[in-house]
Design a protein around this motif. Structure first.
Motif, PDB file in Angstrom:
ATOM      1  N   UNK A  30      40.210 -32.776 -71.111  1.00  0.00           N
ATOM      2  CA  UNK A  30      41.011 -32.090 -72.114  1.00  0.00           C
ATOM      3  C   UNK A  30      40.160 -31.225 -73.046  1.00  0.00           C
ATOM      4  N   UNK A  31      38.858 -31.185 -72.829  1.00  0.00           N
ATOM      5  CA  UNK A  31      37.957 -30.395 -73.652  1.00  0.00           C
ATOM      6  C   UNK A  31      38.199 -28.907 -73.423  1.00  0.00           C
ATOM      7  N   UNK A  35      39.628 -24.664 -69.909  1.00  0.00           N
ATOM      8  CA  UNK A  35      39.707 -26.118 -69.982  1.00  0.00           C
ATOM      9  C   UNK A  35      38.609 -26.701 -69.084  1.00  0.00           C
ATOM     10  N   UNK A  36      37.840 -27.640 -69.610  1.00  0.00           N
ATOM     11  CA  UNK A  36      36.699 -28.203 -68.876  1.00  0.00           C
ATOM     12  C   UNK A  36      37.120 -28.794 -67.529  1.00  0.00           C
ATOM     13  N   UNK A  37      38.225 -29.512 -67.501  1.00  0.00           N
ATOM     14  CA  UNK A  37      38.692 -30.118 -66.253  1.00  0.00           C
ATOM     15  C   UNK A  37      39.018 -29.080 -65.190  1.00  0.00           C
ATOM     16  N   UNK A  42      32.453 -36.285 -62.048  1.00  0.00           N
ATOM     17  CA  UNK A  42      33.850 -36.562 -62.332  1.00  0.00           C
ATOM     18  C   UNK A  42      34.070 -36.493 -63.837  1.00  0.00           C
ATOM     19  N   UNK A  43      35.148 -35.859 -64.221  1.00  0.00           N
ATOM     20  CA  UNK A  43      35.454 -35.702 -65.635  1.00  0.00           C
ATOM     21  C   UNK A  43      36.184 -36.938 -66.149  1.00  0.00           C
ATOM     22  N   UNK A  44      35.820 -37.344 -67.350  1.00  0.00           N
ATOM     23  CA  UNK A  44      36.578 -38.397 -68.009  1.00  0.00           C
ATOM     24  C   UNK A  44      37.811 -37.747 -68.617  1.00  0.00           C
ATOM     25  N   UNK A  45      38.737 -38.543 -69.122  1.00  0.00           N
ATOM     26  CA  UNK A  45      39.944 -37.994 -69.730  1.00  0.00           C
ATOM     27  C   UNK A  45      39.601 -37.096 -70.917  1.00  0.00           C
ATOM     28  N   UNK A  46      38.603 -37.490 -71.707  1.00  0.00           N
ATOM     29  CA  UNK A  46      38.209 -36.673 -72.863  1.00  0.00           C
ATOM     30  C   UNK A  46      37.598 -35.348 -72.420  1.00  0.00           C
TER      31      UNK A  46
END
Length: 91
Positions: A9-10, A64-66, A2-6
């Motif tokens: 947006x990477x 975008x990473x997400x 799971x991606x964090x918010x940071x």
């Protein structure tokens, strides 16, 4: 993963960074050639963006990473295919 918010947006610049992040997400090494192939899929291509709309040699690409992580989850590659020691392309 799971991606964090940071992380979500990477921005990943270039094929090498995109391949490296996909390796972290999937746990399997992906070459830049494989990542380029994923970007050219017709059914569900990798979410790659270009500067000036050019993906040709010398054109800048980013992702975008997400979006990359969400794309990977949609592929639904069975876990046993990821752990058999081979670098498998998507089916």
């Amino acid at each position: 993963m799971m991606a964090t918010a940071a992380q979500a947006s990477l921005t990943l610049d270039g094929w090498d960074e995109i391949a490296g992040h996909l390796e972290v997400v999937s746990g399997v090494t992906r070459s830049t050639r494989t990542v380029r192939r994923y970007a050219s899929l017709t059914a569900d291509p990798l979410p790659i963006y270009t500067v000036n709309g050019r993906r040709s040699r010398g054109g800048r690409v980013y992702c975008e990473a997400g979006e990359l992580e969400a794309w990977w989850r949609r592929q639904a590659v069975p876990a046993h295919m990821l752990t058999d020691g081979r670098n498998l392309a998507l089916i």
